[in-house]
Scaffold this motif. Sequence first.
Motif, PDB file in Angstrom:
ATOM      1  N   LEU A   1       0.827  -1.202   0.000  1.00 12.23           N
ATOM      2  CA  LEU A   1       0.000   0.000   0.000  1.00 12.23           C
ATOM      3  C   LEU A   1       0.867   1.259   0.000  1.00 12.23           C
ATOM      4  O   LEU A   1       0.533   2.243  -0.680  1.00 12.23           O
ATOM      5  CB  LEU A   1      -0.931  -0.004   1.213  1.00 12.23           C
ATOM      6  N   SER A   2       1.962   1.232   0.750  1.00  7.19           N
ATOM      7  CA  SER A   2       2.839   2.401   0.758  1.00  7.19           C
ATOM      8  C   SER A   2       3.410   2.641  -0.635  1.00  7.19           C
ATOM      9  O   SER A   2       3.589   3.798  -1.054  1.00  7.19           O
ATOM     10  CB  SER A   2       3.952   2.223   1.780  1.00  7.19           C
ATOM     11  N   GLN A   3       3.699   1.573  -1.354  1.00  6.17           N
ATOM     12  CA  GLN A   3       4.210   1.707  -2.715  1.00  6.17           C
ATOM     13  C   GLN A   3       3.117   2.175  -3.675  1.00  6.17           C
ATOM     14  O   GLN A   3       3.340   3.046  -4.518  1.00  6.17           O
ATOM     15  CB  GLN A   3       4.794   0.373  -3.177  1.00  6.17           C
ATOM     16  N   GLN A   4       1.923   1.602  -3.524  1.00  6.07           N
ATOM     17  CA  GLN A   4       0.824   1.968  -4.417  1.00  6.07           C
ATOM     18  C   GLN A   4       0.504   3.452  -4.330  1.00  6.07           C
ATOM     19  O   GLN A   4       0.228   4.105  -5.351  1.00  6.07           O
ATOM     20  CB  GLN A   4      -0.423   1.146  -4.072  1.00  6.07           C
ATOM     21  N   PHE A   5       0.554   3.990  -3.109  1.00  6.13           N
ATOM     22  CA  PHE A   5       0.197   5.393  -2.909  1.00  6.13           C
ATOM     23  C   PHE A   5       1.428   6.295  -2.792  1.00  6.13           C
ATOM     24  O   PHE A   5       1.309   7.458  -2.402  1.00  6.13           O
ATOM     25  CB  PHE A   5      -0.688   5.530  -1.668  1.00  6.13           C
ATOM     26  N   SER A   6       2.616   5.737  -3.100  1.00  4.35           N
ATOM     27  CA  SER A   6       3.871   6.508  -3.122  1.00  4.35           C
ATOM     28  C   SER A   6       4.128   7.227  -1.803  1.00  4.35           C
ATOM     29  O   SER A   6       4.449   8.426  -1.769  1.00  4.35           O
ATOM     30  CB  SER A   6       3.859   7.524  -4.280  1.00  4.35           C
ATOM     31  N   CYS A   7       3.975   6.472  -0.695  1.00  7.09           N
ATOM     32  CA  CYS A   7       4.163   7.037   0.633  1.00  7.09           C
ATOM     33  C   CYS A   7       5.496   6.586   1.234  1.00  7.09           C
ATOM     34  O   CYS A   7       5.874   5.414   1.112  1.00  7.09           O
ATOM     35  CB  CYS A   7       3.051   6.582   1.582  1.00  7.09           C
ATOM     36  N   VAL A   8       6.178   7.489   1.923  1.00 10.50           N
ATOM     37  CA  VAL A   8       7.293   7.090   2.773  1.00 10.50           C
ATOM     38  C   VAL A   8       6.725   6.247   3.916  1.00 10.50           C
ATOM     39  O   VAL A   8       5.681   6.573   4.489  1.00 10.50           O
ATOM     40  CB  VAL A   8       8.023   8.325   3.324  1.00 10.50           C
ATOM     41  N   LEU A   9       7.415   5.149   4.237  1.00  4.70           N
ATOM     42  CA  LEU A   9       6.960   4.251   5.299  1.00  4.70           C
ATOM     43  C   LEU A   9       7.981   4.292   6.429  1.00  4.70           C
ATOM     44  O   LEU A   9       9.141   3.898   6.254  1.00  4.70           O
ATOM     45  CB  LEU A   9       6.816   2.826   4.757  1.00  4.70           C
ATOM     46  N   VAL A  10       7.573   4.783   7.588  1.00  2.00           N
ATOM     47  CA  VAL A  10       8.448   4.940   8.745  1.00  2.00           C
ATOM     48  C   VAL A  10       8.146   3.836   9.746  1.00  2.00           C
ATOM     49  O   VAL A  10       7.032   3.751  10.270  1.00  2.00           O
ATOM     50  CB  VAL A  10       8.266   6.321   9.406  1.00  2.00           C
ATOM     51  N   GLU A  11       9.149   3.009  10.012  1.00  2.00           N
ATOM     52  CA  GLU A  11       9.016   1.891  10.951  1.00  2.00           C
ATOM     53  C   GLU A  11       9.762   2.225  12.237  1.00  2.00           C
ATOM     54  O   GLU A  11      10.965   2.469  12.234  1.00  2.00           O
ATOM     55  CB  GLU A  11       9.596   0.624  10.335  1.00  2.00           C
ATOM     56  N   ASP A  12       9.047   2.230  13.341  1.00  2.00           N
ATOM     57  CA  ASP A  12       9.642   2.436  14.663  1.00  2.00           C
ATOM     58  C   ASP A  12       9.784   1.065  15.317  1.00  2.00           C
ATOM     59  O   ASP A  12       8.797   0.443  15.694  1.00  2.00           O
ATOM     60  CB  ASP A  12       8.741   3.359  15.484  1.00  2.00           C
ATOM     61  N   ASN A  13      11.016   0.604  15.448  1.00  2.00           N
ATOM     62  CA  ASN A  13      11.270  -0.751  15.962  1.00  2.00           C
ATOM     63  C   ASN A  13      12.006  -0.701  17.297  1.00  2.00           C
ATOM     64  O   ASN A  13      12.930  -1.482  17.533  1.00  2.00           O
ATOM     65  CB  ASN A  13      12.087  -1.557  14.939  1.00  2.00           C
ATOM     66  N   CYS A  14      11.581   0.200  18.170  1.00  2.00           N
ATOM     67  CA  CYS A  14      12.334   0.397  19.411  1.00  2.00           C
ATOM     68  C   CYS A  14      12.240  -0.795  20.360  1.00  2.00           C
ATOM     69  O   CYS A  14      13.089  -0.949  21.247  1.00  2.00           O
ATOM     70  CB  CYS A  14      11.878   1.676  20.107  1.00  2.00           C
ATOM     71  N   TYR A  15      11.244  -1.671  20.185  1.00  2.00           N
ATOM     72  CA  TYR A  15      11.101  -2.829  21.079  1.00  2.00           C
ATOM     73  C   TYR A  15      11.530  -4.138  20.418  1.00  2.00           C
ATOM     74  O   TYR A  15      11.293  -5.219  20.968  1.00  2.00           O
ATOM     75  CB  TYR A  15       9.642  -2.956  21.541  1.00  2.00           C
ATOM     76  N   GLY A  16      12.176  -4.055  19.263  1.00  2.00           N
ATOM     77  CA  GLY A  16      12.430  -5.250  18.461  1.00  2.00           C
ATOM     78  C   GLY A  16      13.196  -6.348  19.153  1.00  2.00           C
ATOM     79  O   GLY A  16      13.010  -7.532  18.846  1.00  2.00           O
ATOM     80  N   ASP A  17      14.084  -6.007  20.102  1.00  2.00           N
ATOM     81  CA  ASP A  17      14.878  -7.031  20.788  1.00  2.00           C
ATOM     82  C   ASP A  17      14.381  -7.346  22.185  1.00  2.00           C
ATOM     83  O   ASP A  17      15.017  -8.102  22.924  1.00  2.00           O
ATOM     84  CB  ASP A  17      16.346  -6.590  20.860  1.00  2.00           C
ATOM     85  N   VAL A  18      13.228  -6.783  22.557  1.00  2.00           N
ATOM     86  CA  VAL A  18      12.664  -7.044  23.891  1.00  2.00           C
ATOM     87  C   VAL A  18      11.591  -8.111  23.736  1.00  2.00           C
ATOM     88  O   VAL A  18      10.405  -7.819  23.594  1.00  2.00           O
ATOM     89  CB  VAL A  18      12.085  -5.751  24.507  1.00  2.00           C
ATOM     90  N   HIS A  19      12.018  -9.375  23.721  1.00  2.00           N
ATOM     91  CA  HIS A  19      11.063 -10.449  23.460  1.00  2.00           C
ATOM     92  C   HIS A  19      11.262 -11.591  24.448  1.00  2.00           C
ATOM     93  O   HIS A  19      12.360 -11.799  24.987  1.00  2.00           O
ATOM     94  CB  HIS A  19      11.182 -10.943  22.019  1.00  2.00           C
ATOM     95  N   TYR A  20      10.193 -12.370  24.668  1.00  2.00           N
ATOM     96  CA  TYR A  20      10.157 -13.352  25.749  1.00  2.00           C
ATOM     97  C   TYR A  20       9.821 -14.757  25.296  1.00  2.00           C
ATOM     98  O   TYR A  20       9.864 -15.688  26.099  1.00  2.00           O
ATOM     99  CB  TYR A  20       9.131 -12.911  26.811  1.00  2.00           C
ATOM    100  N   GLU A  21       9.463 -14.931  24.068  1.00  2.00           N
ATOM    101  CA  GLU A  21       9.055 -16.244  23.587  1.00  2.00           C
ATOM    102  C   GLU A  21      10.026 -16.726  22.512  1.00  2.00           C
ATOM    103  O   GLU A  21      10.751 -15.941  21.901  1.00  2.00           O
ATOM    104  CB  GLU A  21       7.624 -16.193  23.029  1.00  2.00           C
ATOM    105  N   SER A  22      10.023 -18.035  22.261  1.00  2.00           N
ATOM    106  CA  SER A  22      10.936 -18.603  21.273  1.00  2.00           C
ATOM    107  C   SER A  22      10.423 -18.461  19.845  1.00  2.00           C
ATOM    108  O   SER A  22      11.169 -18.676  18.893  1.00  2.00           O
ATOM    109  CB  SER A  22      11.172 -20.087  21.581  1.00  2.00           C
ATOM    110  N   THR A  23       9.149 -18.112  19.689  1.00  2.00           N
ATOM    111  CA  THR A  23       8.577 -17.959  18.346  1.00  2.00           C
ATOM    112  C   THR A  23       9.295 -16.839  17.594  1.00  2.00           C
ATOM    113  O   THR A  23       9.398 -15.719  18.103  1.00  2.00           O
ATOM    114  CB  THR A  23       7.086 -17.617  18.434  1.00  2.00           C
ATOM    115  N   PRO A  24       9.815 -17.102  16.404  1.00  2.00           N
ATOM    116  CA  PRO A  24      10.525 -16.056  15.663  1.00  2.00           C
ATOM    117  C   PRO A  24       9.604 -14.890  15.308  1.00  2.00           C
ATOM    118  O   PRO A  24       8.431 -15.082  15.006  1.00  2.00           O
ATOM    119  CB  PRO A  24      11.000 -16.784  14.389  1.00  2.00           C
ATOM    120  N   LYS A  25      10.152 -13.689  15.367  1.00  2.00           N
ATOM    121  CA  LYS A  25       9.398 -12.504  14.950  1.00  2.00           C
ATOM    122  C   LYS A  25       9.446 -12.389  13.437  1.00  2.00           C
ATOM    123  O   LYS A  25      10.411 -12.803  12.798  1.00  2.00           O
ATOM    124  CB  LYS A  25      10.006 -11.244  15.567  1.00  2.00           C
ATOM    125  N   PRO A  26       8.419 -11.801  12.844  1.00  2.00           N
ATOM    126  CA  PRO A  26       8.490 -11.521  11.397  1.00  2.00           C
ATOM    127  C   PRO A  26       9.614 -10.532  11.107  1.00  2.00           C
ATOM    128  O   PRO A  26      10.014  -9.763  11.982  1.00  2.00           O
ATOM    129  CB  PRO A  26       7.122 -10.910  11.093  1.00  2.00           C
TER     130      PRO A  26
END
Length: 375
Positions: free
Chosen positions: A173-198
């Motif tokens: 959708l960001s590509q279709q509408f030519s939008c900049v896509l800003v990802e805030d991943n400040c919690y990306g390494d704060v995880h508690y389960e063995s299930t892999p994150k996307p």
Amino acid sequence: MMDPFDFSTGTTNPDTFPVEEFAQAAAVAIRSHGVELNTYPGKLGHPGLRELMAKRELDREGVYIDPERIMLTNGSMQAVTLVGEAFCTGTDKVVVMEEHCYAGTITAYEALGIEMVGVPVDGQGMRTDILANTLEELERRNREVGFIYALPTYQNPTGAVMPESRRRELIRLSQQFSCVLVEDNCYGDVHYESTPKPPALYALDDGPNQVYIGSLSKIFAPGVRLGYITASSQALFEQITARRHDAGPNTMAAAITWEYLKSNLWAHCEQANQGLKQKRDAMLEALEQGLGNTCSWSQPAGGMFIWVQLPDGVDPLELQAMAAQQDVSFALGSDFHIRRENVSFIRLAFGFATLPDISEGIRRLSNCIRELASR
């Protein structure tokens, strides 16, 4: 002064902060960075820490980022603000973002005079079906989107994790509408389960309109005030760095943090997450004991918050006042709503409080909720 039972602020766990090791790192860094401490750091900041953050992203996402395209910031909030200034300030552009979102981002964009357009969030993050309708409506009204802002991983405040299929739809959708896509991943390494994150959004898209924000506040310590930002194209990156006018990030904080983390980044994350997991589990158990038949709440696989839906008829503001009399504090759901609506949610942070305080504080909070619900 913090309440004795403070569940309001997303701070890290002081029990696992490496005081002695950090002090040793400080002694080494100060002795070896004398020249750098007497010069301005420049816009990008400490090269060693930028290289370490590039390695962090390579290890986690399998994507190489040139350290020369990483800018250290004074916490990730500076990065969030710079993005708003770069793409929206002084224009009639809007930001499309999660309807419930990080309170700091909302406050920053309010202060910048940026109009925010909200998209509902469910247990899998931003509703991309509604996002599609939102972007179509904005296009029909000739409203230009400055960027889409999202926290796909351990979203604050809900804790939701966006599955890969929805991430790919968000990118499409960001590509279709030519939008900049800003990802805030400040919690990306704060995880508690063995299930892999996307994968992170930028790891799924090699297009030129990706902006990525990271932080050390959540895996290390918010007091060091270190975050970073990168972009998928040099032009986009330069548009952001051009907004920086503070002579650069804190060299001493960056040098000491680099000295400590350069040989044990992942070991530190694992230790910190073990301590946070204990606190998360303790809070979930206390909520079940006190409110098992009264409320519903999230079961976060990562991040530092539990999102609690209050029973019908319980006013969050009345609950806040009653809880304060019991020395208990929490964050109102309205703090995280882009229009500040008085929604029937509260956010509980478990990182800073001790295990005994979690048990006792949630017991007191549960009594308040049950009393209000019974009325």
